[in-house]
Design an enzyme around this catalytic site. Sequence first.
Site, PDB file in Angstrom:
ATOM      1  N   CYS A 159       0.813  -1.214   0.000  1.00 23.29           N
ATOM      2  CA  CYS A 159       0.000   0.000   0.000  1.00 23.29           C
ATOM      3  C   CYS A 159       0.847   1.265   0.000  1.00 23.29           C
ATOM      4  CB  CYS A 159      -0.946   0.016   1.191  1.00 23.29           C
ATOM      5  SG  CYS A 159      -2.247  -1.197   1.004  1.00 23.29           S
ATOM      6  N   HIS A 160       1.728   1.382   0.970  1.00 23.23           N
ATOM      7  CA  HIS A 160       2.478   2.633   1.086  1.00 23.23           C
ATOM      8  C   HIS A 160       3.969   2.413   1.233  1.00 23.23           C
ATOM      9  CE1 HIS A 160      -1.673   3.338   2.435  1.00 23.23           C
ATOM     10  NE2 HIS A 160      -1.572   4.346   1.609  1.00 23.23           N
ATOM     11  N   GLY A 161       4.417   1.182   0.938  1.00 23.97           N
ATOM     12  CA  GLY A 161       5.853   0.935   0.809  1.00 23.97           C
ATOM     13  C   GLY A 161       6.640   0.726   2.094  1.00 23.97           C
TER      14      GLY A 161
END
Lengths: 195, 408
Positions: A159-161
Amino acid sequence: MSTAVHADVNRRDFLMIATGAVAGVGAALVAWPFISQMNPDASVLALASIEVDLAPIAEGQAVTVKWRGNPLIIRHRSKADIDTAKAVKVSDLIDSASRNANVKGNADATDDNRVVGGKEQYLVMLGVCTHLGCVPQGDQGDFGVVTGNSTTGGWLCPCHGSQYDTAGRVRKGPAPENLPVPPYVYLTDTKIRVG
Amino acid sequence: MSGPSKYQPSSAVGKWFHERLPIVAFAKDHALDFPTPKNLNYWWTFGGILAVMLVVQILTGIVLVMHYTPQTDLAFNSVEHIMRDVNYGWLLRYMHMNGASMFFVAVYIHMFRGMYFGSYKAPREVLWMIGVIIYLIMMATAFMGYVLPWGQMSFWGAKVITNLFSAIPFVGDFVTTWLWGGYSVDNPTLNRFFSLHYLLPFVLAAIVFLHIWALHVVGNNNPTGINVKGPQDTLPFHPYYTMKDGFAIVVFLIVYGLFVFYGPNYMGDAVNYVPANPLVTPAHIKPEWYYLPFYAILRAVPDKLLGVIAMFSSILILLALPWLDTSRVRSGTYRPIFKGFFWVFVVVCIGLGFIGSKPPEGSYVLWGRILAFYYFFHFIVILPLLGLLETPKPLPASISDDVLAKQK
């Protein structure tokens, strides 16, 4: 109607304050069940514990089981995984707390504090990214054991690394905390009860 | 604003009723005779369009509920049942699904119109703030509605958005557990979202009533931004604006119809046709298009709590807009420098939406940060300073003068 005529404290003021106070307390008491009903109910709480047999999990393999509606990751770690995790200094971690429900107090996030002593090949933790709750994908990211082109151990959140190392500790943001280790006990040598 | 009522009951029954409940007079004063500036352009028709869309969403929603099942094992299949088995179910669902998107198209145009023409300035601050609250409730309603089909994007969208609350210090975990009714998004969550998704549109309808009430106290703003000075500046709402709004509504519905019939899934995400799986997160998770600029702002900040604060601030800052803009000239038409910054701001918002749709990698991260910074810079620095530094163009003497000048 005017209160100016009755400037001093009288019976009406007393009744006004007393009625207001009772109504306020009553409203607060009635609000409580309306708020509380949204918390987990008895049937959700009853599902809060599962047993998992670890024997079929081969070295280097990870399994995902569902616990309390969330994915629970159990990984049978290789020696390289464990050595990599042990080599990390706690001072280098984003979150230095162990986040292990089985370890008392504010223990450091050493590899030993993330697993059960003598069973350190089995890493048991929730697969719920501590940023916004996505499921991190295994054998990815920059903090696993890299041999040639392949990475083993280590997790990457799609999702956001956010990235986690071979002990499930966050190494790259935006996630603020290590993946949580749930309360679990060994029932036999290769069987655990979670929750 | 509307002065004494012109309504005279024409029959004995009408008189009898009027003396007991003057609702006919109320309707005549506010829906027919209401004095409206005579120079309103088509940007002013989106209020009426929004009212129509709210009604469309409520009507289609009520009939969809007759066939939908809010249970995690059945929800996805019940939506497919609507699509395949229910008479005209495909049409009703596509109307509802695209109706949500068109609702947001209209609300964004409505909001940018307010920003360009200074419709938030005194004496319309409360009118504007009620509008921001309507927008917030719209976003909550659309979010909960998107969860109901229980596809992969429904589930993971719900999980990510509810997890925003876990960023609250100390009580975050209790709040998320309370919101979910469990340890993850699950059946209790689906049930409560369904309940609230049905409730909130009616709350919206009530607040829309307050919005129109506030509008009818202070009267419409208009493209010149100057006050109505007398009857020569206004026209009765009916037939002039019922006709203009009606025409705009028809055109808008044609565009809406094009999506419903020819591109019903164009604005959606194909991944949501995969049933929800709590153990697997889709590769590229992103919210519906109307949330993307705010999602980009969330991701622009590398810290979890600060990211959440930035995202909520980016919406709540609109509540302070009437006091951030220091210029006393309402309409951007007479503010040459503001006009340029306004369009830059529009482009920045669209740019943030684009960044929000992309994975957080490479140059997208940097651009996301630059645009998110500019978004706040516009409100906190540019608008307050511009009002003090800019020399506005001379304003027309009256709305009527302006209209007549353009006739020549």
